[in-house]
Design a protein around this motif. Sequence first.
Motif, PDB file in Angstrom:
ATOM      1  N   VAL A 467      32.353  39.387  30.925  1.00  0.00           N
ATOM      2  CA  VAL A 467      32.063  40.754  30.383  1.00  0.00           C
ATOM      3  C   VAL A 467      31.512  41.314  31.713  1.00  0.00           C
ATOM      4  O   VAL A 467      30.649  41.017  32.521  1.00  0.00           O
ATOM      5  CB  VAL A 467      30.899  40.511  29.434  1.00  0.00           C
ATOM      6  N   VAL A 468      31.790  42.486  31.772  1.00  0.00           N
ATOM      7  CA  VAL A 468      31.593  43.587  32.780  1.00  0.00           C
ATOM      8  C   VAL A 468      30.287  44.413  32.285  1.00  0.00           C
ATOM      9  O   VAL A 468      30.376  45.090  31.208  1.00  0.00           O
ATOM     10  CB  VAL A 468      32.723  44.509  33.456  1.00  0.00           C
ATOM     11  N   PHE A 469      29.299  44.364  32.862  1.00  0.00           N
ATOM     12  CA  PHE A 469      27.872  44.989  32.300  1.00  0.00           C
ATOM     13  C   PHE A 469      26.985  45.268  33.282  1.00  0.00           C
ATOM     14  O   PHE A 469      26.745  44.601  34.274  1.00  0.00           O
ATOM     15  CB  PHE A 469      27.227  43.881  31.164  1.00  0.00           C
ATOM     16  N   ASP A 470      26.460  46.383  33.392  1.00  0.00           N
ATOM     17  CA  ASP A 470      25.596  47.016  34.203  1.00  0.00           C
ATOM     18  C   ASP A 470      23.938  47.079  33.406  1.00  0.00           C
ATOM     19  O   ASP A 470      23.751  47.786  32.589  1.00  0.00           O
ATOM     20  CB  ASP A 470      25.874  48.238  34.667  1.00  0.00           C
ATOM     21  N   PRO A 471      23.171  45.967  33.810  1.00  0.00           N
ATOM     22  CA  PRO A 471      21.786  45.705  33.205  1.00  0.00           C
ATOM     23  C   PRO A 471      21.021  47.334  33.360  1.00  0.00           C
ATOM     24  O   PRO A 471      20.338  47.644  32.153  1.00  0.00           O
ATOM     25  CB  PRO A 471      21.132  44.847  33.970  1.00  0.00           C
ATOM     26  N   LYS A 472      21.330  48.085  34.274  1.00  0.00           N
ATOM     27  CA  LYS A 472      20.542  49.229  34.463  1.00  0.00           C
ATOM     28  C   LYS A 472      20.900  50.392  33.050  1.00  0.00           C
ATOM     29  O   LYS A 472      20.209  51.306  32.858  1.00  0.00           O
ATOM     30  CB  LYS A 472      20.762  50.182  35.567  1.00  0.00           C
ATOM     31  N   ASP A 473      22.171  50.184  32.519  1.00  0.00           N
ATOM     32  CA  ASP A 473      22.578  50.936  31.272  1.00  0.00           C
ATOM     33  C   ASP A 473      22.340  50.198  30.000  1.00  0.00           C
ATOM     34  O   ASP A 473      23.163  50.408  29.192  1.00  0.00           O
ATOM     35  CB  ASP A 473      24.230  51.133  31.471  1.00  0.00           C
ATOM     36  N   SER A 474      21.493  49.346  29.956  1.00  0.00           N
ATOM     37  CA  SER A 474      20.918  48.697  28.648  1.00  0.00           C
ATOM     38  C   SER A 474      19.674  49.168  27.998  1.00  0.00           C
ATOM     39  O   SER A 474      18.746  49.639  28.727  1.00  0.00           O
ATOM     40  CB  SER A 474      20.826  47.225  28.912  1.00  0.00           C
ATOM     41  N   HIS A 475      19.656  49.415  26.808  1.00  0.00           N
ATOM     42  CA  HIS A 475      18.485  49.710  26.221  1.00  0.00           C
ATOM     43  C   HIS A 475      17.220  48.758  26.308  1.00  0.00           C
ATOM     44  O   HIS A 475      16.219  48.941  25.885  1.00  0.00           O
ATOM     45  CB  HIS A 475      18.769  50.001  24.765  1.00  0.00           C
ATOM     46  N   LEU A 476      17.658  47.579  26.876  1.00  0.00           N
ATOM     47  CA  LEU A 476      16.691  46.538  27.314  1.00  0.00           C
ATOM     48  C   LEU A 476      16.212  46.326  28.528  1.00  0.00           C
ATOM     49  O   LEU A 476      15.460  45.488  28.927  1.00  0.00           O
ATOM     50  CB  LEU A 476      17.323  45.098  26.743  1.00  0.00           C
ATOM     51  N   SER A 477      16.752  47.364  29.465  1.00  0.00           N
ATOM     52  CA  SER A 477      16.312  47.123  30.605  1.00  0.00           C
ATOM     53  C   SER A 477      14.876  47.375  31.129  1.00  0.00           C
ATOM     54  O   SER A 477      14.355  46.614  31.770  1.00  0.00           O
ATOM     55  CB  SER A 477      17.285  48.267  31.304  1.00  0.00           C
ATOM     56  N   ARG A 478      14.312  48.380  30.385  1.00  0.00           N
ATOM     57  CA  ARG A 478      12.856  48.582  30.453  1.00  0.00           C
ATOM     58  C   ARG A 478      12.023  47.311  29.879  1.00  0.00           C
ATOM     59  O   ARG A 478      11.181  46.899  30.758  1.00  0.00           O
ATOM     60  CB  ARG A 478      12.387  49.625  29.840  1.00  0.00           C
ATOM     61  N   LEU A 479      12.330  46.752  28.875  1.00  0.00           N
ATOM     62  CA  LEU A 479      11.707  45.479  28.436  1.00  0.00           C
ATOM     63  C   LEU A 479      11.914  44.405  29.300  1.00  0.00           C
ATOM     64  O   LEU A 479      10.864  43.751  29.571  1.00  0.00           O
ATOM     65  CB  LEU A 479      12.173  45.153  27.115  1.00  0.00           C
ATOM     66  N   SER A 480      12.963  44.185  30.143  1.00  0.00           N
ATOM     67  CA  SER A 480      13.404  43.145  31.012  1.00  0.00           C
ATOM     68  C   SER A 480      12.546  43.253  32.035  1.00  0.00           C
ATOM     69  O   SER A 480      11.997  42.254  32.657  1.00  0.00           O
ATOM     70  CB  SER A 480      14.854  43.037  31.277  1.00  0.00           C
ATOM     71  N   GLY A 481      12.460  44.517  32.718  1.00  0.00           N
ATOM     72  CA  GLY A 481      11.528  44.994  33.530  1.00  0.00           C
ATOM     73  C   GLY A 481      10.013  44.318  33.650  1.00  0.00           C
ATOM     74  O   GLY A 481       9.604  43.924  34.374  1.00  0.00           O
TER      75      GLY A 481
END
Length: 540
Positions: A467-481
């Motif tokens: 899967v090609v995926f950019d974590p910065k384009d995720s609604h969970l990126s802030r939670l992951s940070g």
Amino acid sequence: MVLVNVHSDGQPIIINKDMLTWYLLSLKLRQKFQTKNQHSEPVQDQNLHGLSEIPVQDQNFQNHKQTHSESGKEVVEERPGDTTGEDSWVISIRDKVEQAHRDDDTAIWGKLCIYRVPHYLKENDKKSYFPQTVSLGPYHHGKKRLRPMERHKWRAVNKVLKRLKQRIEMYTNAMRELEEKARACYEGPISLSSNEFTEMLVLDGCFVLELFRGTVEGFTEIGYARNDPVFAMRGLMHSIQRDMIMLENQLPLFVLDRLLELQLGTQNQTGIVAHVAVKFFDPLMPTGEALTKPDQSKLMNWLEKSLDTLGDKGELHCLDVFRRSLLHSSPTPNTRSLLKRLTRNTRVVDKRQQQMVHCVTELREAGVKFRKRKTDRFWDIEFKNGYLEIPKLLIHDGTKSLFSNLIAFEQCHIESSNHITSYIIFMDNLINASEDVSYLHYCGIIEHWLGSDSEVADLFNRLCQEVVFDPKDSHLSRLSGDVNRYYNRKWNVLKATLTHKYFNNPWAYFSFSAAVILLLLTLCQSFYAVYAYYKPNSKL
């Protein structure tokens, strides 16, 4: 000059000397040509222009494709005079350029919504993307293993016509009007003729509507026998539902809406099929529990508003409707998510940065605690005060196919958000081994019907391999940070280490408390002993 010769029978023969000379010269040159042709050598004699038959042979020879042998291989050389091959080659190139011009029509691209699964996704897992029981749409139409269901589709059409006392021509004429619009929804050329494509829309569409109607009203109430091999609530229905949720096995929603209008005899029935589809696919929901009536009512109201805001309802199909039902009350508004996705800087995704968080075992060692969150939105994860709250996820034998096709749709459809992909990659990061699954099961976050915890771990690890995926384009990126910052704090790691190694049971806390009290008493005793030694007469 005329020569006179006498034949053996005494009759005179008149011979023209010039004619004899030309005849002998022609005969000599013909022999020379034949000798050179045997050696495959071109003729370049410039003295032949006076002969009437030699230029024709010379022209044919110049247009000839010379064949000779080099190292045992036959080589064909095309003479400059042969323009037939070159002309066909140029025409072929022009045809390809014209086809590329037609394929470059962005207006056609805008109507695409039913895609062929990319090869890099289905290379190692074809079963998740290919229907096993029933085909819908042109991609798998006529496949040998799916033909047995065709007679049941015709049974559905016959049942509709008899029940409503209608003629089949009404349906075929309506579908012929939608043929061009329906073809534009599919990726790539469709090999079906106009009649075959129209027949397929009528047949598959009526079959789907009968399944939907039977789910809502009951199959026996609409005329099917209780022991019907297909139109009954039995095990085969689960396989049919799973096939109908595959990306390559879809019908445009406007086709189903139009067929329903013909059956009901009224116009403007758009939205009813989407509502019924949500109920039909409810058993495939990966949430831990089935929707209650208040939840279904809330979901239907949201879905109706969502469908009304769409610019072109023809871009929808059952998979998209199912996905929207999963994402009701989306974490970010659809308009903002779409605008962000369409206007973000284009860049190649770095696969090395696809790790969003650490696995469960590592997070526990850093002091992160896990607990189940009470919500029907399985993607709605929250992190606060060191607790990672994750809604319950139910995993069964159809979950892999379901998630695979949802990911494929989000990978292909540029106007779609990537919320499902984000959630699955987040869970894939959390789960590295069976121990991680076992702990999440202990916390009530994961419930599965598979053979073992290792199978669940393997399922998530395989879902996102290509899967090609950019974590910065995720609604969970802030939670992951937030989770990663908590993980990197040394004090949290030290506290977690003490908890896991020395305070892993209630008796450890009791022993520690007793030891602290004993230490305090010992310090007090030591203090008074020292104080009495230096000031023996003082009063406390």
